[in-house]
Write a protein that holds these residues in place. Structure first.
Motif, mmCIF file in Angstrom:
data_model
loop_
_atom_site.group_PDB
_atom_site.id
_atom_site.type_symbol
_atom_site.label_atom_id
_atom_site.label_comp_id
_atom_site.label_asym_id
_atom_site.label_seq_id
_atom_site.Cartn_x
_atom_site.Cartn_y
_atom_site.Cartn_z
ATOM 1 N N SER A 156 19.421 27.385 -11.115
ATOM 2 C CA SER A 156 18.821 26.059 -11.200
ATOM 3 C C SER A 156 17.349 26.146 -11.614
ATOM 4 O O SER A 156 16.731 27.201 -11.538
ATOM 5 C CB SER A 156 18.971 25.324 -9.872
ATOM 6 N N LYS B 69 10.192 31.821 -6.482
ATOM 7 C CA LYS B 69 11.346 31.534 -7.336
ATOM 8 C C LYS B 69 11.692 32.728 -8.214
ATOM 9 O O LYS B 69 12.857 33.059 -8.375
ATOM 10 C CB LYS B 69 11.083 30.321 -8.222
ATOM 11 N N THR C 15 14.374 26.476 -5.899
ATOM 12 C CA THR C 15 15.809 26.728 -5.845
ATOM 13 C C THR C 15 16.131 28.063 -6.507
ATOM 14 O O THR C 15 15.457 28.487 -7.433
ATOM 15 C CB THR C 15 16.597 25.604 -6.543
#
Length: 192
Positions: A128, A77, A124
């Protein structure tokens, strides 16, 4: 081997090798009363580095896999730009707190229920918050959600706020894991 562990290992191996090695057949096969079938239809290539012969109970297996996946998905991420800056502080401060939450979650389930726990496959990107979720494959419902958001208190710069939500309060309350300072400059989008 529990079904959730097989699936998680396939995902883990795929992620680690960027799809360069074929998966071992025993991870792809399901045992249905003596019949061997494969449920892996994607042609992704996977590495064979596997946590071999874990001879502990399913709670211990789940804890090992979940903590490994927590770190892997967090760094996926972050992306290379953010990871380079916050890697040490994340590993020393936030990751141990994630491990504590996962361990306390494991204590809430018996051995049979542990076989139905799984970890979401992809964090994500963009802006987000989702890092990963732990959910029940039996019901399809989330149990705990690990998130990170970008905060900007006035005149202080940007912080990454790590927190989690649980099903016990219908995912309403933020349970803090900690914050890591970025800088006064706007951080890049996730996964960049």
């Amino acid at each position: 081997m529990p079904k959730w562990l097989k699936k998680s290992l396939v995902i883990l191996i795929t992620t680690l090798t960027f799809g360069t090695v074929a998966p071992p057949a025993y991870l792809l096969a399901e045992n249905n009363d003596g019949k061997q079938t494969t449920n892996f239809t994607d042609n992704s290539i996977i590495e064979t580095t596997i946590i071999e012969n874990i001879e502990k109970d399913s709670k211990e297996e789940f804890l090992q896999l979940a903590t490994f996946m927590a770190k892997e998905q967090s760094f996926e991420k972050f992306g290379p730009k953010i990871a380079l800056v916050i890697e040490d502080e994340f590993t020393e401060v936030i990751l141990p707190k994630m491990e504590e939450v996962i361990a306390s979650l494991a204590e809430q389930f018996d051995e049979t229920e542990m076989n139905y726990l799984a970890i979401s496959e992809k964090p994500t990107g963009g802006n987000s918050e989702k890092i990963f979720h732990i959910y029940s494959t039996e019901t399809g419902k989330d149990i705990v959600r690990f998130h990170v958001r970008k905060d900007r208190p006035p005149l202080e710069g940007y912080y990454f706020n790590f927190h989690y939500h649980t099903m016990h309060d219908n995912f309403q309350q933020h349970h803090m894991l900690g914050s890591i300072y970025w800088s006064k400059n706007t951080p890049p989008k996730w996964m960049n």
